[in-house]
Design a protein around this motif. Structure first.
Motif, PDB file in Angstrom:
ATOM      1  N   ALA A   1      88.061  16.170  31.309  1.00  0.00           N
ATOM      2  CA  ALA A   1      88.794  16.001  30.045  1.00  0.00           C
ATOM      3  C   ALA A   1      90.213  16.561  30.143  1.00  0.00           C
ATOM      4  O   ALA A   1      91.164  15.959  29.631  1.00  0.00           O
ATOM      5  CB  ALA A   1      88.037  16.671  28.902  1.00  0.00           C
ATOM      6  N   GLN A   2      90.353  17.697  30.805  1.00  0.00           N
ATOM      7  CA  GLN A   2      91.691  18.275  30.978  1.00  0.00           C
ATOM      8  C   GLN A   2      92.554  17.372  31.856  1.00  0.00           C
ATOM      9  O   GLN A   2      93.725  17.141  31.562  1.00  0.00           O
ATOM     10  CB  GLN A   2      91.589  19.676  31.579  1.00  0.00           C
ATOM     11  CG  GLN A   2      91.036  20.698  30.618  1.00  0.00           C
ATOM     12  CD  GLN A   2      90.717  22.018  31.296  1.00  0.00           C
ATOM     13  OE1 GLN A   2      90.228  22.064  32.432  1.00  0.00           O
ATOM     14  NE2 GLN A   2      91.002  23.106  30.604  1.00  0.00           N
TER      15      GLN A   2
ATOM     16  N   GLY B   1      97.281  11.291  30.926  1.00  0.00           N
ATOM     17  CA  GLY B   1      97.835  10.542  29.812  1.00  0.00           C
ATOM     18  C   GLY B   1      99.248  10.988  29.452  1.00  0.00           C
ATOM     19  O   GLY B   1     100.122  10.160  29.183  1.00  0.00           O
ATOM     20  N   GLN B   2      99.475  12.293  29.474  1.00  0.00           N
ATOM     21  CA  GLN B   2     100.805  12.814  29.149  1.00  0.00           C
ATOM     22  C   GLN B   2     101.827  12.426  30.209  1.00  0.00           C
ATOM     23  O   GLN B   2     102.955  12.037  29.882  1.00  0.00           O
ATOM     24  CB  GLN B   2     100.747  14.336  28.994  1.00  0.00           C
ATOM     25  CG  GLN B   2      99.968  14.764  27.776  1.00  0.00           C
ATOM     26  CD  GLN B   2      99.629  16.243  27.795  1.00  0.00           C
ATOM     27  OE1 GLN B   2      99.843  16.954  28.772  1.00  0.00           O
ATOM     28  NE2 GLN B   2      99.078  16.726  26.689  1.00  0.00           N
TER      29      GLN B   2
ATOM     30  N   CYS C   1      89.844   1.463  36.596  1.00  0.00           N
ATOM     31  CA  CYS C   1      89.942   1.100  38.010  1.00  0.00           C
ATOM     32  C   CYS C   1      88.931   1.861  38.868  1.00  0.00           C
ATOM     33  O   CYS C   1      88.819   1.608  40.052  1.00  0.00           O
ATOM     34  CB  CYS C   1      91.355   1.341  38.527  1.00  0.00           C
ATOM     35  SG  CYS C   1      91.820   3.077  38.574  1.00  0.00           S
ATOM     36  N   GLY C   2      88.225   2.806  38.278  1.00  0.00           N
ATOM     37  CA  GLY C   2      87.205   3.533  39.019  1.00  0.00           C
ATOM     38  C   GLY C   2      87.678   4.826  39.661  1.00  0.00           C
ATOM     39  O   GLY C   2      86.895   5.534  40.266  1.00  0.00           O
ATOM     40  N   ARG C   3      88.947   5.143  39.527  1.00  0.00           N
ATOM     41  CA  ARG C   3      89.459   6.384  40.101  1.00  0.00           C
ATOM     42  C   ARG C   3      89.360   7.496  39.065  1.00  0.00           C
ATOM     43  O   ARG C   3      89.322   7.238  37.873  1.00  0.00           O
ATOM     44  CB  ARG C   3      90.890   6.168  40.556  1.00  0.00           C
ATOM     45  CG  ARG C   3      90.950   5.185  41.721  1.00  0.00           C
ATOM     46  CD  ARG C   3      92.372   4.730  41.946  1.00  0.00           C
ATOM     47  NE  ARG C   3      92.437   3.768  43.038  1.00  0.00           N
ATOM     48  CZ  ARG C   3      92.559   2.457  42.857  1.00  0.00           C
ATOM     49  NH1 ARG C   3      92.610   1.941  41.657  1.00  0.00           N
ATOM     50  NH2 ARG C   3      92.642   1.653  43.903  1.00  0.00           N
ATOM     51  N   SER C   4      89.360   8.727  39.519  1.00  0.00           N
ATOM     52  CA  SER C   4      89.194   9.860  38.609  1.00  0.00           C
ATOM     53  C   SER C   4      90.468  10.136  37.825  1.00  0.00           C
ATOM     54  O   SER C   4      91.568   9.697  38.194  1.00  0.00           O
ATOM     55  CB  SER C   4      88.816  11.113  39.405  1.00  0.00           C
ATOM     56  OG  SER C   4      89.935  11.569  40.156  1.00  0.00           O
TER      57      SER C   4
ATOM     58  N   HIS D   1      94.537   9.923  38.830  1.00  0.00           N
ATOM     59  CA  HIS D   1      95.548   9.310  37.974  1.00  0.00           C
ATOM     60  C   HIS D   1      96.674  10.300  37.668  1.00  0.00           C
ATOM     61  O   HIS D   1      97.847   9.936  37.700  1.00  0.00           O
ATOM     62  CB  HIS D   1      94.928   8.804  36.674  1.00  0.00           C
ATOM     63  CG  HIS D   1      94.208   7.518  36.828  1.00  0.00           C
ATOM     64  ND1 HIS D   1      92.875   7.450  37.172  1.00  0.00           N
ATOM     65  CD2 HIS D   1      94.631   6.243  36.711  1.00  0.00           C
ATOM     66  CE1 HIS D   1      92.519   6.186  37.237  1.00  0.00           C
ATOM     67  NE2 HIS D   1      93.556   5.430  36.968  1.00  0.00           N
ATOM     68  N   ALA D   2      96.333  11.537  37.340  1.00  0.00           N
ATOM     69  CA  ALA D   2      97.356  12.531  37.018  1.00  0.00           C
ATOM     70  C   ALA D   2      98.329  12.689  38.179  1.00  0.00           C
ATOM     71  O   ALA D   2      99.553  12.708  37.978  1.00  0.00           O
ATOM     72  CB  ALA D   2      96.707  13.873  36.680  1.00  0.00           C
ATOM     73  N   LEU D   3      97.810  12.764  39.382  1.00  0.00           N
ATOM     74  CA  LEU D   3      98.676  12.949  40.545  1.00  0.00           C
ATOM     75  C   LEU D   3      99.459  11.684  40.872  1.00  0.00           C
ATOM     76  O   LEU D   3     100.644  11.744  41.214  1.00  0.00           O
ATOM     77  CB  LEU D   3      97.859  13.423  41.738  1.00  0.00           C
ATOM     78  CG  LEU D   3      97.193  14.790  41.524  1.00  0.00           C
ATOM     79  CD1 LEU D   3      96.310  15.144  42.701  1.00  0.00           C
ATOM     80  CD2 LEU D   3      98.214  15.876  41.271  1.00  0.00           C
TER      81      LEU D   3
END
Length: 107
Positions: free
Chosen positions: A23-24, A30-31, A54-57, A61-63
């Motif tokens: 969640a974090q 998202g930000q 897309c199935g990725r964590s 995505h954040a990185l």
């Protein structure tokens, strides 16, 4: 074709003491995506739980979005600096100064 999301780093371990929940990571991703979207074309809605998952964590995505934000920021500097020297300073010395300030713990 889908943008790469760090496939070469499949299971990025968190440094000790820096573990985050999914969640974090979702909130961070998202930000960062929101910030990157302000500097260019919209990034896909493909995080966990979104319409085009897309199935990725969320961590991946954040990185990936942070790398996109860094690239878009650098492109902005290159495109709009008033001179080559100003661009070199902003992308080099000023960037390193800001990065070092982020790395230094606050009292």
């Amino acid at each position: 074709m889908m943008d790469p999301h760090g496939e070469s780093f499949l299971g990025w371990p968190a440094p000790p003491g820096q573990e985050r929940t999914e969640a974090q990571w979702t909130a961070i991703a998202g930000q960062v995506r929101h910030a990157a979207n302000k500097l260019g074309d919209p990034l896909p809605l493909c995080m966990p739980g979104e319409p085009q998952q897309c199935g990725r964590s969320a961590q991946q995505h954040a990185l990936a979005w942070a790398a996109e934000l860094k690239a878009r920021s650098h492109h902005l500097i290159e495109s709009y600096a008033p001179s080559a020297e100003a661009g070199t300073y902003a992308a080099g010395a000023l960037y390193k100064e800001r990065l070092e300030a982020l790395r230094t713990p606050r009292a």
